[in-house]
Each structure stands twice: as C-alpha cells, then as structure tokens.
Design an enzyme around this catalytic site. Structure first.
Site, PDB file in Angstrom:
ATOM      1  N   GLN A  76      -5.784   5.010 -12.313  1.00  0.00           N
ATOM      2  CA  GLN A  76      -6.744   5.577 -13.291  1.00  0.00           C
ATOM      3  C   GLN A  76      -6.837   7.096 -13.183  1.00  0.00           C
ATOM      4  O   GLN A  76      -7.130   7.770 -14.175  1.00  0.00           O
ATOM      5  CB  GLN A  76      -8.130   4.909 -13.147  1.00  0.00           C
ATOM      6  CG  GLN A  76      -8.993   5.365 -11.996  1.00  0.00           C
ATOM      7  CD  GLN A  76      -8.523   4.828 -10.656  1.00  0.00           C
ATOM      8  OE1 GLN A  76      -7.639   3.997 -10.587  1.00  0.00           O
ATOM      9  NE2 GLN A  76      -9.113   5.303  -9.572  1.00  0.00           N
TER      10      GLN A  76
ATOM     11  N   ASN B  13     -12.426  14.824  -3.245  1.00  0.00           N
ATOM     12  CA  ASN B  13     -11.068  14.894  -3.797  1.00  0.00           C
ATOM     13  C   ASN B  13     -10.713  16.325  -4.198  1.00  0.00           C
ATOM     14  O   ASN B  13     -10.044  17.028  -3.453  1.00  0.00           O
ATOM     15  CB  ASN B  13     -10.927  13.963  -5.007  1.00  0.00           C
ATOM     16  CG  ASN B  13     -10.991  12.485  -4.625  1.00  0.00           C
ATOM     17  OD1 ASN B  13     -10.683  12.119  -3.501  1.00  0.00           O
ATOM     18  ND2 ASN B  13     -11.379  11.636  -5.557  1.00  0.00           N
TER      19      ASN B  13
ATOM     20  N   HIS C 285      -2.194  -5.578  -9.862  1.00  0.00           N
ATOM     21  CA  HIS C 285      -2.116  -4.113  -9.837  1.00  0.00           C
ATOM     22  C   HIS C 285      -3.194  -3.492 -10.729  1.00  0.00           C
ATOM     23  O   HIS C 285      -3.356  -3.907 -11.883  1.00  0.00           O
ATOM     24  CB  HIS C 285      -0.719  -3.681 -10.313  1.00  0.00           C
ATOM     25  CG  HIS C 285      -0.561  -2.208 -10.396  1.00  0.00           C
ATOM     26  ND1 HIS C 285      -0.716  -1.386  -9.305  1.00  0.00           N
ATOM     27  CD2 HIS C 285      -0.279  -1.392 -11.443  1.00  0.00           C
ATOM     28  CE1 HIS C 285      -0.534  -0.129  -9.684  1.00  0.00           C
ATOM     29  NE2 HIS C 285      -0.273  -0.099 -10.968  1.00  0.00           N
TER      30      HIS C 285
HETATM   31  O1  0FX Z   1      -7.294  -0.920  -3.276  1.00  0.00           O
HETATM   32  P1  0FX Z   1      -7.196   0.270  -4.142  1.00  0.00           P
HETATM   33  O2  0FX Z   1      -8.040   0.202  -5.336  1.00  0.00           O
HETATM   34  O3  0FX Z   1      -5.694   0.451  -4.700  1.00  0.00           O
HETATM   35  C1  0FX Z   1      -4.625   1.200  -4.111  1.00  0.00           C
HETATM   36  C2  0FX Z   1      -3.664   1.755  -5.165  1.00  0.00           C
HETATM   37  O4  0FX Z   1      -4.339   2.541  -6.112  1.00  0.00           O
HETATM   38  C3  0FX Z   1      -2.937   0.641  -5.880  1.00  0.00           C
HETATM   39  O5  0FX Z   1      -2.016   1.160  -6.799  1.00  0.00           O
HETATM   40  C4  0FX Z   1      -2.223  -0.221  -4.878  1.00  0.00           C
HETATM   41  N1  0FX Z   1      -1.575  -1.330  -5.562  1.00  0.00           N
HETATM   42  C5  0FX Z   1      -3.211  -0.697  -3.839  1.00  0.00           C
HETATM   43  C6  0FX Z   1      -2.527  -1.460  -2.770  1.00  0.00           C
HETATM   44  O6  0FX Z   1      -3.902   0.399  -3.228  1.00  0.00           O
HETATM   45  O7  0FX Z   1      -7.414   1.586  -3.273  1.00  0.00           O
HETATM   46  P2  0FX Z   1      -8.673   2.155  -2.501  1.00  0.00           P
HETATM   47  O8  0FX Z   1      -9.701   1.096  -2.283  1.00  0.00           O
HETATM   48  O9  0FX Z   1      -8.168   2.902  -1.321  1.00  0.00           O
HETATM   49  O10 0FX Z   1      -9.275   3.232  -3.507  1.00  0.00           O
HETATM   50  C7  0FX Z   1      -9.969   2.854  -4.664  1.00  0.00           C
HETATM   51  C8  0FX Z   1     -10.176   4.060  -5.544  1.00  0.00           C
HETATM   52  O11 0FX Z   1     -11.001   4.987  -4.868  1.00  0.00           O
HETATM   53  C9  0FX Z   1      -8.912   4.819  -5.902  1.00  0.00           C
HETATM   54  O12 0FX Z   1      -8.295   4.297  -7.076  1.00  0.00           O
HETATM   55  C10 0FX Z   1      -9.403   6.216  -6.096  1.00  0.00           C
HETATM   56  C11 0FX Z   1     -10.644   6.297  -5.211  1.00  0.00           C
HETATM   57  N2  0FX Z   1     -10.413   7.118  -4.007  1.00  0.00           N
HETATM   58  C12 0FX Z   1     -10.062   6.529  -2.821  1.00  0.00           C
HETATM   59  C13 0FX Z   1      -9.841   7.304  -1.702  1.00  0.00           C
HETATM   60  C14 0FX Z   1      -9.450   6.684  -0.371  1.00  0.00           C
HETATM   61  C15 0FX Z   1     -10.551   8.479  -4.126  1.00  0.00           C
HETATM   62  O13 0FX Z   1     -10.862   8.986  -5.211  1.00  0.00           O
HETATM   63  N3  0FX Z   1     -10.323   9.258  -3.012  1.00  0.00           N
HETATM   64  C16 0FX Z   1      -9.970   8.737  -1.803  1.00  0.00           C
HETATM   65  O14 0FX Z   1      -9.787   9.504  -0.819  1.00  0.00           O
END
Ligand code: 0FX
Length: 247
Positions: free
Chosen positions: A109, A224, A96
């Site tokens: 974060q 965002n 996590h």
């Molecule tokens: O894979 P992941 O880093 O993690 C997410 C959850 O945060 C986590 O708690 C959970 N265990 C996991 C299964 O899913 O998510 P990501 O690759 O979709 O996004 C990474 C980061 O990018 C995120 O922490 C914030 C940022 N982001 C992502 C998207 C899609 C944004 O700032 N805006 C967005 O629209």
C-alpha cells in the site's frame, strides 16, 4: 488436503483466519500453526488459540519436518522465503496484501500511494519468485485521496479476510482453479521502502506529490519519513495527520 500447516508472522491476521479455518475442517483434516524465529511467540499466543511452533525455513531439519508431516502450507504474511525443495514437494498457498501482479513485494500500500497504483489483495500459489505464482483469487480495495498507509492497510486486511472466507472451501478440497498473472507487474522491496523514507530537503516537487509521499509513509505510530537536522545530524521523523471535513 489433510495435514495443513499455517506459517505466519502476522498475529492479527493469523488469529482472524484461524477462526475461519478451524470451523471449515472436516474430521480427517487438521491444522498446525507456526511462526518464524524472529516473531514473538508470546505475542502470537495472545491471538492464536491453537499451539504455535517456531519453524526456521533456513534450517534443513525444519524443512524436512514440514515435508514429512504436511500436504498443504498456508502462508499468512510469512516473512521467510520458501526454499525450492518445499515448493516442489508441497502445495504452498500465499495470502498477499497487494493485487498481483501490480503490487508485488514489500508494504504494497505504501508504493500504491506513492506511485498512484491500484491496490487490493491476492491469494495465489507460491512459485520460485516473489508474489508471482498462479492466482486463485484477487480483488481491489478503494483507495481515497485521504488514505494513509495505515488506513489503506486496514482495508486490505479486511479484503484478505473476505477472500480467505470466499476461497477456503475450494482450497481445503483442492478444487480451486488458478490463472496466471497477466505480466510481471511491479515489485518493491524493503530497500525501496528504506530509500523512500529519507526526505531530501533540497528536492523540488509539487505539493500533491509531497503529500502523496507523506501519506504513503504515515502508518499509525511508525517512524518512517524523516529528514536530517542540519545542526546535529539527527533524524527528525514526520508523519501526516489527515482529517476530513465530515470526520
Ligand atoms: O505482515 P505485513 O503486513 O506484510 C509484509 C509485507 O508487506 C508483505 O508484502 C509480505 N507478504 C509479508 C510477509 O510481510 O507486515 P508488517 O506487519 O511488518 O507491517 C504492516 C504494515 O505496517 C506495513 O505494510 C507498513 C507498516 N509499517 C511496518 C513497519 C515494521 C511501517 O509503516 N513501518 C515499519 O517500520
């Protein structure tokens, strides 16, 4: 554990951990990789050397297939909820990107910057609740006044890789120890993130709190934080550009 299944929706982290994991396997052990139906398999194939399957944890057939073939599941940012039948029958371990129980849930974060909470990463057993089960290992990362969601996230990914390297032997040999989280901590969900993104132009706050909110919502090229243009009702996205004196 001999038959290991990795379930992931994060190609970068999964690719990094694949290298570490495959080097550690004994001759009796094997690993397969899978993603959720909504992840892009072609993108994944660019990061993962092994074959990649698509498994839908909402489908009984797929869950039964997993139960029949595997004895350990490693969840590397898997966006599907693990059904109770799976957790009861097979050891499921999650990585996590937050320090349990302080940063449970979605985009940890973001809420760590917004709510001034410490942050890190955690490896834990999966139980019936979100980011909640017995903890195998966890550690903090340093959060600076000039971090954005994007820069802090990169540090957390590195911490996840470090924790994985440190604990993978004891996980594969089933000799690891666990301890329970001290309390229920904090849980933030996708809907909390969506709500945070909308900036109320009439809200009165301090400059510090407003900068914190924008730091929390600035993540590389993602759209965002936004406000609504009063003339045409359009969403206007904003993000923060931060530069340190010594950069
Ligand atoms: O894979 P992941 O880093 O993690 C997410 C959850 O945060 C986590 O708690 C959970 N265990 C996991 C299964 O899913 O998510 P990501 O690759 O979709 O996004 C990474 C980061 O990018 C995120 O922490 C914030 C940022 N982001 C992502 C998207 C899609 C944004 O700032 N805006 C967005 O629209």
């Amino acid at each position: 554990f001999n038959n290991i299944l990795v379930i992931s929706d994060n190609n970068y982290l999964c690719g990094k951990l694949e290298n570490i994991l495959t080097e550690k396997l004994s001759s009796e052990q094997s690993v397969n990789f899978s993603i959720s139906p909504f992840s892009d398999i072609n993108e994944f194939k660019e990061f993962i050397k092994s074959e990649v399957m698509i498994l839908d944890l909402k489908k009984e057939n797929d869950v039964n297939f997993i139960i029949e073939h595997y004895d350990l599941i490693l969840s590397i940012h898997c966006k599907q909820l693990f059904p109770g039948t799976l957790i009861e029958k097979i050891k499921c371990i999650n990585i996590h990107p937050g320090y349990n129980p302080i940063n449970r849930g979605w985009y940890p974060q973001v809420f760590s910057i917004q709510n001034n909470l410490p942050i890190g990463a955690t490896i834990h057993e999966i139980d019936g609740e979100l980011d909640h089960g017995p903890i195998i290992d966890r550690d903090f990362v340093k959060k600076n006044s000039y971090d954005t969601s994007g820069s802090l996230y990169d540090k957390i990914l590195e911490k996840e890789i470090e924790l994985f390297k440190k604990n993978i032997d004891s996980i594969l040999n089933n000799t690891y120890k666990t301890f329970l989280p001290e309390n229920e901590g904090n849980v933030f969900l996708k809907k909390d993130f969506n709500k945070l993104c909308k900036i109320d132009l009439q809200e009165e706050t301090t400059a510090g709190k407003f900068i914190d909110k924008l730091r929390a919502l600035s993540h590389k090229n993602f759209d965002n934080a936004y406000y609504i243009d009063s003339e045409n009702g359009e969403k206007i996205f904003i993000s923060l550009l931060i530069k340190r004196q010594n950069d």
